[in-house]
Design an enzyme around this catalytic site. Structure first.
Site, mmCIF file in Angstrom:
data_model
loop_
_atom_site.group_PDB
_atom_site.id
_atom_site.type_symbol
_atom_site.label_atom_id
_atom_site.label_comp_id
_atom_site.label_asym_id
_atom_site.label_seq_id
_atom_site.Cartn_x
_atom_site.Cartn_y
_atom_site.Cartn_z
ATOM 1 N N ARG A 211 19.196 55.203 9.975
ATOM 2 C CA ARG A 211 18.335 54.674 11.178
ATOM 3 C C ARG A 211 17.100 55.124 11.354
ATOM 4 O O ARG A 211 16.003 54.421 11.504
ATOM 5 C CB ARG A 211 18.981 55.659 12.281
ATOM 6 C CG ARG A 211 20.218 55.122 12.819
ATOM 7 C CD ARG A 211 20.852 55.737 14.114
ATOM 8 N NE ARG A 211 21.757 56.854 13.715
ATOM 9 C CZ ARG A 211 22.877 57.137 13.724
ATOM 10 N NH1 ARG A 211 23.586 56.261 13.878
ATOM 11 N NH2 ARG A 211 23.142 58.321 13.235
ATOM 12 N N PHE A 227 25.387 44.563 16.346
ATOM 13 C CA PHE A 227 26.725 45.845 16.498
ATOM 14 C C PHE A 227 25.645 47.168 16.600
ATOM 15 O O PHE A 227 25.820 47.930 15.904
ATOM 16 C CB PHE A 227 27.039 45.831 15.206
ATOM 17 C CG PHE A 227 27.632 44.526 14.706
ATOM 18 C CD1 PHE A 227 28.826 44.040 14.864
ATOM 19 C CD2 PHE A 227 26.934 43.853 13.709
ATOM 20 C CE1 PHE A 227 29.589 42.917 14.532
ATOM 21 C CE2 PHE A 227 27.667 42.585 13.229
ATOM 22 C CZ PHE A 227 28.859 42.286 13.461
ATOM 23 N N ASP A 249 25.971 43.778 21.202
ATOM 24 C CA ASP A 249 27.273 44.296 21.031
ATOM 25 C C ASP A 249 28.412 43.802 21.872
ATOM 26 O O ASP A 249 27.690 43.286 23.194
ATOM 27 C CB ASP A 249 27.032 45.993 21.220
ATOM 28 C CG ASP A 249 28.240 46.711 20.696
ATOM 29 O OD1 ASP A 249 28.035 47.397 19.590
ATOM 30 O OD2 ASP A 249 29.120 46.683 20.877
ATOM 31 N N SER A 250 29.410 43.645 21.630
ATOM 32 C CA SER A 250 30.425 43.266 22.416
ATOM 33 C C SER A 250 30.883 44.217 23.463
ATOM 34 O O SER A 250 31.720 43.957 24.421
ATOM 35 C CB SER A 250 31.702 42.882 21.588
ATOM 36 O OG SER A 250 32.257 43.642 20.563
ATOM 37 N N ASP A 299 25.184 46.224 11.328
ATOM 38 C CA ASP A 299 25.964 47.204 11.025
ATOM 39 C C ASP A 299 27.265 47.194 11.485
ATOM 40 O O ASP A 299 27.618 47.828 12.685
ATOM 41 C CB ASP A 299 25.333 48.481 11.660
ATOM 42 C CG ASP A 299 26.157 49.710 11.252
ATOM 43 O OD1 ASP A 299 26.660 49.651 10.193
ATOM 44 O OD2 ASP A 299 25.608 50.731 11.873
ATOM 45 N N CYS A 339 30.631 49.124 6.063
ATOM 46 C CA CYS A 339 31.308 50.432 5.977
ATOM 47 C C CYS A 339 32.765 50.042 5.392
ATOM 48 O O CYS A 339 33.783 50.970 5.500
ATOM 49 C CB CYS A 339 31.493 51.232 7.173
ATOM 50 S SG CYS A 339 31.910 50.339 8.504
HETATM 51 N N1 SAH Z 1 24.800 50.777 14.267
HETATM 52 C C1 SAH Z 1 25.266 51.613 15.175
HETATM 53 C C2 SAH Z 1 26.949 51.745 14.916
HETATM 54 C C3 SAH Z 1 27.411 50.322 14.969
HETATM 55 S S1 SAH Z 1 29.229 50.412 15.098
HETATM 56 C C4 SAH Z 1 24.806 52.978 15.279
HETATM 57 O O1 SAH Z 1 23.883 53.428 14.440
HETATM 58 O O2 SAH Z 1 25.236 53.958 16.039
HETATM 59 C C5 SAH Z 1 29.988 48.803 15.237
HETATM 60 C C6 SAH Z 1 29.550 48.400 16.707
HETATM 61 O O3 SAH Z 1 30.037 46.811 16.698
HETATM 62 C C7 SAH Z 1 30.510 48.960 18.062
HETATM 63 O O4 SAH Z 1 29.734 49.501 18.889
HETATM 64 C C8 SAH Z 1 31.456 47.729 18.435
HETATM 65 O O5 SAH Z 1 31.634 47.687 19.682
HETATM 66 C C9 SAH Z 1 30.534 46.610 17.818
HETATM 67 N N2 SAH Z 1 31.192 45.243 17.568
HETATM 68 C C10 SAH Z 1 32.367 45.107 17.006
HETATM 69 N N3 SAH Z 1 32.819 43.694 16.790
HETATM 70 C C11 SAH Z 1 31.878 43.296 17.180
HETATM 71 C C12 SAH Z 1 31.399 41.755 17.360
HETATM 72 N N4 SAH Z 1 32.351 40.961 16.988
HETATM 73 N N5 SAH Z 1 30.396 41.473 18.120
HETATM 74 C C13 SAH Z 1 29.681 42.283 18.848
HETATM 75 N N6 SAH Z 1 29.724 43.679 18.540
HETATM 76 C C14 SAH Z 1 30.906 44.138 17.951
#
Ligand code: SAH
Length: 396
Positions: A211, A227, A249-250, A299, A339
């Site tokens: 980050r 994400f 984000d979803s 991510d 991940c």
């Molecule tokens: N980058 C963030 C962590 C990401 S975790 C950090 O540094 O804190 C992954 C995220 O993806 C979650 O918030 C989840 O709600 C979201 N997510 C999962 N599948 C998704 C999709 N198909 N479209 C949009 N968001 C999604």
């Protein structure tokens, strides 16, 4: 003690100190151990190999506590392991630079199934396996004395517990928590952590340094954080003076906290868009409308927890990376992560290479990124290396 006798020839991985025994390697179990009970692991010829926790329902029938026949599994072993885990991290912590850290990372710290994250003066723990569950009270007592935390909260609600035949457990184990959300600091950026409802133990501590890496790369950039969860990458882009940031984000809940985090860090007047949408759909829409960005972060959650899901997951990674590379301006950066334990770094590189080829672009892999120091990789347990990321520069 009950003995687990391996099939002939199946002791090889144990001799190399891999800590798991799969059900397919088991020839016989003498007696009927309870879930989580400590058992002896013997070769087919009866040679002692290890002491392990028994897991009757999982594909992983036993997880090793010790390879030493003379070491007793109990309070002093756990004390020593927890103490070591805390001590080995200390030299890597620069004073006052961050207040969230993973103190126990399962197998890497010799305690399979136990995850301990510390957010400021509050600890959040997960017991994910039968062995961890069996020793929970002993482990909690040690953590109380070793961490001096104000509260210990349990978040044993991960899906993996089901595979172990364990039901979810969530709640306060000790101390008091008057507020629902904590605030942590990470290299000068603050975040609300929702330890009760947030993902995992509340935050993705493993991405700390990645980050921060975004910060130096974002100046005057139009940034897309896909994400985004609670805005980790987006806020660092803002701290690095990005000209605009879009978070996709979803999850409503994640975006609500992301907004609170942006306000908490005094960036609310900046050019910020929150988009609650599926990232796959969003990226296709951007491509179809001819929108472009200077820096895109991908991510996603684990598409492939194990290698059996690698094929399907590969297609998912390829899709988003292909779309992201298409909507990236020439000269722009893609910061892309996986991940998934089931996708090796090698395979991930091949997937991104395929995406670049199909996107018809020329690109360079400039930097490789990994999980932070507090998620150390045990050399005898390669599965502990799970987070890989690339900084890719689109040339044209
Ligand atoms: N980058 C963030 C962590 C990401 S975790 C950090 O540094 O804190 C992954 C995220 O993806 C979650 O918030 C989840 O709600 C979201 N997510 C999962 N599948 C998704 C999709 N198909 N479209 C949009 N968001 C999604």
């Amino acid at each position: 003690m009950v003995d687990l006798i391996l099939k002939s020839g199946r002791e090889k991985s144990l001799i190399r100190h891999h800590p798991w025994i799969f059900s397919g390697s088991v020839a016989k179990i003498t007696g009927s151990p309870t879930s989580g009970e400590t058992i002896n692991i013997l070769s087919n010829k009866g040679r002692f190999l290890a002491k392990a926790a028994y897991s009757p329902y999982s594909q992983i029938t036993a997880r090793i506590w010790t390879w030493d026949e003379n070491q007793e599994v109990g309070g002093s072993l756990f004390y020593e392991r927890i103490n070591t885990a805390i001590e080995i991290r200390k030299p890597f912590v620069l004073k006052n630079t961050f207040s969230a850290i993973r103190l126990l990372y399962g197998e890497s710290d010799g305690i399979p199934g136990v995850i301990l994250d510390q957010y400021d003066d509050v600890c959040v723990i997960q017991f994910l396996t039968t062995g961890a569950e069996f020793w929970r009270d002993v482990i909690i007592d040690i953590i109380k004395t070793k961490t001096n935390s104000r509260a210990i909260f349990e978040r044993s609600d991960s899906d993996v517990r089901q595979l172990e035949g364990l039901s979810p457990r969530v709640g306060l184990l000790s101390g008091n928590l008057s507020e629902k959300e904590l605030v942590i600091n990470e290299y000068g950026v603050n975040y609300f952590i929702d330890i009760i409802n947030g993902h995992k133990t509340g935050f993705y501590i493993d991405q700390r340094d990645n980050r921060r890496r975004i910060r130096n790369l974002s100046r005057d950039c139009k940034v897309l954080d896909c994400f985004s969860y609670t805005g980790g990458f987006a806020i660092n882009a803002l701290a690095g003076e990005a000209s605009s940031v879009s978070l996709v984000d979803s999850s409503d809940q994640a975006l609500i906290i992301a907004n609170k985090n942006i306000i908490l860090n005094n960036f609310e007047s900046a050019n910020i868009n929150f988009i609650k949408q599926d990232v796959f759909q969003f990226l296709r829409g951007m491509r179809d409308r001819g929108e472009s960005f200077d820096l895109v972060v991908l991510d996603p959650p684990k598409f492939a927890p194990t290698s059996s899901q690698a094929d399907r997951a590969s297609r998912g990674y390829k899709d988003i990376n292909l779309l992201a590379l298409k909507i990236l301006k020439p000269g722009g950066l893609l910061v892309t992560f996986s991940c998934s334990g089931g996708i090796s770094e090698d395979l991930f590189q091949k997937i991104v290479t395929g995406a670049a080829l199909d996107a018809g672009i020329t690109a360079l892999l400039i930097e490789r990124l990994h999980q932070g120091f507090d998620h150390p990789v045990a050399l005898n347990f390669p599965e502990s290396a799970y987070l890989k990321g690339f900084i890719i520069k689109k040339i044209e």
